[in-house]
Each structure stands twice: as C-alpha cells, then as structure tokens.
Design a protein around this motif. Structure first.
Motif, PDB file in Angstrom:
ATOM      1  N   LEU A  73       0.223  -1.165  -0.084  1.00  0.00           N
ATOM      2  CA  LEU A  73       0.037  -0.315   0.042  1.00  0.00           C
ATOM      3  C   LEU A  73       1.049   1.129  -0.032  1.00  0.00           C
ATOM      4  O   LEU A  73       0.532   2.129  -0.739  1.00  0.00           O
ATOM      5  N   ALA A  74       1.705   1.498   0.597  1.00  0.00           N
ATOM      6  CA  ALA A  74       2.805   2.337   0.428  1.00  0.00           C
ATOM      7  C   ALA A  74       3.598   2.580  -0.731  1.00  0.00           C
ATOM      8  O   ALA A  74       4.333   3.692  -0.758  1.00  0.00           O
ATOM      9  N   ALA A 115      -4.889  -6.152   8.893  1.00  0.00           N
ATOM     10  CA  ALA A 115      -3.276  -6.205   9.090  1.00  0.00           C
ATOM     11  C   ALA A 115      -3.616  -4.612   9.447  1.00  0.00           C
ATOM     12  O   ALA A 115      -2.279  -4.283  10.455  1.00  0.00           O
ATOM     13  N   VAL A 116      -3.964  -4.027   7.798  1.00  0.00           N
ATOM     14  CA  VAL A 116      -4.047  -2.387   8.603  1.00  0.00           C
ATOM     15  C   VAL A 116      -4.361  -1.037   9.951  1.00  0.00           C
ATOM     16  O   VAL A 116      -4.169  -0.639   9.828  1.00  0.00           O
ATOM     17  N   VAL A 117      -6.057  -2.234   9.613  1.00  0.00           N
ATOM     18  CA  VAL A 117      -6.491  -1.356  11.120  1.00  0.00           C
ATOM     19  C   VAL A 117      -5.689  -1.245  12.242  1.00  0.00           C
ATOM     20  O   VAL A 117      -5.330  -0.738  13.643  1.00  0.00           O
ATOM     21  N   GLY A 118      -4.548  -3.271  12.401  1.00  0.00           N
ATOM     22  CA  GLY A 118      -3.676  -3.226  13.398  1.00  0.00           C
ATOM     23  C   GLY A 118      -2.945  -2.939  13.541  1.00  0.00           C
ATOM     24  O   GLY A 118      -2.266  -1.872  14.428  1.00  0.00           O
ATOM     25  N   ALA A 119      -1.920  -2.443  12.521  1.00  0.00           N
ATOM     26  CA  ALA A 119      -0.991  -0.810  12.398  1.00  0.00           C
ATOM     27  C   ALA A 119      -1.184   0.603  12.766  1.00  0.00           C
ATOM     28  O   ALA A 119      -0.112   0.991  13.577  1.00  0.00           O
ATOM     29  N   VAL A 123     -13.908   7.425   1.239  1.00  0.00           N
ATOM     30  CA  VAL A 123     -12.973   7.563   0.410  1.00  0.00           C
ATOM     31  C   VAL A 123     -12.406   6.584   1.675  1.00  0.00           C
ATOM     32  O   VAL A 123     -12.424   5.208   1.737  1.00  0.00           O
ATOM     33  N   ALA A 124     -12.737   7.172   2.596  1.00  0.00           N
ATOM     34  CA  ALA A 124     -11.486   6.101   4.142  1.00  0.00           C
ATOM     35  C   ALA A 124     -12.851   5.359   4.634  1.00  0.00           C
ATOM     36  O   ALA A 124     -13.083   4.040   5.304  1.00  0.00           O
ATOM     37  N   GLN A 125     -14.306   5.478   4.357  1.00  0.00           N
ATOM     38  CA  GLN A 125     -14.900   4.990   4.983  1.00  0.00           C
ATOM     39  C   GLN A 125     -15.219   3.270   4.476  1.00  0.00           C
ATOM     40  O   GLN A 125     -16.219   2.866   3.832  1.00  0.00           O
ATOM     41  N   VAL A 184      -5.900   4.441  -2.024  1.00  0.00           N
ATOM     42  CA  VAL A 184      -5.889   3.212  -0.498  1.00  0.00           C
ATOM     43  C   VAL A 184      -4.876   4.337   0.713  1.00  0.00           C
ATOM     44  O   VAL A 184      -5.551   4.212   1.464  1.00  0.00           O
ATOM     45  N   GLN A 185      -3.874   4.910  -0.462  1.00  0.00           N
ATOM     46  CA  GLN A 185      -3.150   5.985   0.793  1.00  0.00           C
ATOM     47  C   GLN A 185      -3.935   6.783   1.408  1.00  0.00           C
ATOM     48  O   GLN A 185      -3.876   7.125   2.668  1.00  0.00           O
ATOM     49  N   ALA A 186      -4.974   6.894   0.883  1.00  0.00           N
ATOM     50  CA  ALA A 186      -5.477   8.441   0.999  1.00  0.00           C
ATOM     51  C   ALA A 186      -7.227   7.987   1.676  1.00  0.00           C
ATOM     52  O   ALA A 186      -6.456   8.989   2.832  1.00  0.00           O
ATOM     53  N   ALA A 187      -7.231   6.849   2.143  1.00  0.00           N
ATOM     54  CA  ALA A 187      -7.735   5.800   3.258  1.00  0.00           C
ATOM     55  C   ALA A 187      -7.580   6.450   4.398  1.00  0.00           C
ATOM     56  O   ALA A 187      -7.596   6.500   5.777  1.00  0.00           O
ATOM     57  N   LEU A 188      -5.895   5.351   4.474  1.00  0.00           N
ATOM     58  CA  LEU A 188      -5.305   5.577   5.898  1.00  0.00           C
ATOM     59  C   LEU A 188      -4.469   6.668   5.620  1.00  0.00           C
ATOM     60  O   LEU A 188      -4.967   6.918   7.235  1.00  0.00           O
ATOM     61  N   TRP A 189      -4.430   8.129   5.122  1.00  0.00           N
ATOM     62  CA  TRP A 189      -3.929   9.133   5.579  1.00  0.00           C
ATOM     63  C   TRP A 189      -5.841   9.627   7.285  1.00  0.00           C
ATOM     64  O   TRP A 189      -5.068  10.332   7.521  1.00  0.00           O
ATOM     65  N   TRP A 190      -6.325   9.537   6.132  1.00  0.00           N
ATOM     66  CA  TRP A 190      -7.541  10.613   6.605  1.00  0.00           C
ATOM     67  C   TRP A 190      -7.682   9.640   8.118  1.00  0.00           C
ATOM     68  O   TRP A 190      -8.170  10.045   8.640  1.00  0.00           O
ATOM     69  N   GLN A 191      -7.918   8.674   7.817  1.00  0.00           N
ATOM     70  CA  GLN A 191      -8.228   7.782   9.631  1.00  0.00           C
ATOM     71  C   GLN A 191      -6.904   8.197  10.088  1.00  0.00           C
ATOM     72  O   GLN A 191      -7.699   7.689  11.128  1.00  0.00           O
ATOM     73  N   GLN A 192      -6.015   8.343  10.003  1.00  0.00           N
ATOM     74  CA  GLN A 192      -4.819   8.509  10.791  1.00  0.00           C
ATOM     75  C   GLN A 192      -4.921  10.131  11.467  1.00  0.00           C
ATOM     76  O   GLN A 192      -4.844  10.174  12.312  1.00  0.00           O
TER      77      GLN A 192
END
Length: 242
Positions: free
Chosen positions: A102-103, A140-144, A194-196, A231-239
């Motif tokens: 994903l990165a 895996a992503v949620v756990g990280a 997107v994050a949803q 996917v990266q954008a969703a992870l950024w938003w969640q973080q």
C-alpha cells in the motif's frame, strides 16, 4: 452508448505477474473467462512484469508480492508510471507485505485464497479507480494503525506517525510527512467517504455530483498529500482525521 456496454466492447486489459506457472495459468484462465477482461501478457518475475507493462500499457497489473528479482512491492511505483492500476495478490497476509504494498502505491491487496469471483470483481474495481482490500489485509492495516495510536499515547514526546510496525513502517502510507495540506471542503468530503470504503460511484450518489467530479477532487487531494492511491489517502484520513 452506456458505460456497461462500453465496458463489454472494450475489455479491461491485464498483465498477470506470478512466478509459479500453475498459479499464473490459473489466474490467466480465470481472467480470460470473463467477457469484460482480457490478459494481454504474462510475466514470471518483476523485471518481466515491468517490461510487459511498458510494452502493452495495460489497465491493470495483477502481481504477486514475492517474485524472483524485483518484488511486486518494488515494481509497483514503476508500474503505476505506465498508467496501470496495480492489484497485488499474495499467499501472505503479513502486515509487512500489506503495508509495504500500500505504501508503494498499490490500489489493492488480495490473498490467493480469495474466491475466484472476488478476484474478478477486484480487477474491475481497481480499474474503475476504487480500492480493494481482502479481509485479512484490512485487519493488518487496522492493527497497524491501532498499534501506532497506542504507541503514541504511551510514549510522550514521540513523533506522530513514528510508531514501528515492522520493516514497512518507514514507508507507512498513514505516516505524517510534514505540514497538513489545505483541502477544499469538497476534497475533504471525498476523502472522508473514501476512508469509509465507499466507491467513486457511491460517493457521487452521496454528494449528488458526477463521478468525474469525484475523481477530480480525489486527484487534487492525492496531489496535495503527495500520495499515489486512494488506499493511501484512506489510511492518511483515518490516521489524521479519523
């Protein structure tokens, strides 16, 4: 002509990169069995996959995460430079592989135990610009992300985004890399949806706009974030905003 009819007359062009001949043949047979998908080339290693993508300019590259020579993760940024969307498929659901893919800019990550119809759907989804994660990859992503949050909460003075999650941590798509960019209201709306996990079509319905408008807002947001995929954008938003 409707979008569905266009999709039927213009098949999604796919390159399959997999080093195990039997698995590669199975994937090719599966993809070619769909009337709206055609395999334009096969590759047994990373270098061959990149050469095939440059030669054939496919819509999607379906690549194994581990191959001789350059891995699927290593070639993903260069595959995206050819204009292809990248769907990583692996026999492993380990955090390092998922986060690394994903990165690197992969549009999705599946494990090889997925149902065949799920793989076909995933190819169509990433071709449309949507994100795809298997249940194992999502865990895996949620756990990280949870691990980072706990690490930051328990270590005063730690740098945001600096929690270790294995070798992929330095390239974690959720990590902070400088001042937060300034988004328009619509860009924020799109990123939040997107994050949803909503697709472009679902976001368009939610915001009462055209799909092309959604894609434009998302493209601008990705540029501001200096990221390569939704996917990266969703992870950024969640973080950072979740």
């Amino acid at each position: 002509m409707t979008a569905d009819r266009c999709a039927m007359t213009t098949p999604i062009r796919v390159v399959v990169a997999e080093d195990h001949p039997a698995v590669r043949s199975g994937l090719v047979a599966l993809l070619d069995s769909a009337p709206d998908i055609t395999v334009v080339a096969e590759a047994a290693d990373g270098d061959a996959a990149l050469a095939a993508a440059r030669a054939h300019r496919p819509d999607v590259v379906l690549t194994d995460v581990r191959m001789p020579g350059a891995t699927g993760i290593e070639i993903t940024p260069r595959l995206r430079e050819t204009g292809a969307n990248v769907l990583v498929i692996s026999g492993f659901d380990l955090d390092d592989y998922v986060l690394g893919a994903l990165a690197a800019g992969a549009d999705g990550y599946l494990v090889k135990t997925e149902d065949p119809q799920r793989i076909l759907t995933a190819v169509r989804d990433v071709h449309r610009g949507d994100a795809v994660l298997s249940a194992a990859a999502t865990r895996a992503v949620v756990g990280a992300l949870r691990g980072r949050a706990e690490d930051e909460a328990g270590r005063p003075g730690s740098v945001a985004g600096g929690a270790a999650v294995g070798p992929a941590a330095s390239a974690d798509p959720g990590a902070s890399v400088g001042p937060e960019p300034s988004f328009t209201r619509r860009e924020e709306d799109v990123l939040a949806l997107v994050a949803q996990g909503l697709s472009n079509q679902q976001i368009a319905r939610e915001l009462f706009v055209e799909i092309t408008t959604v894609k434009s807002h998302l493209s601008h947001a990705l540029t501001k974030l200096q990221l390569d995929s939704r996917v990266q954008a969703a992870l950024w938003w969640q973080q950072h905003r979740g």
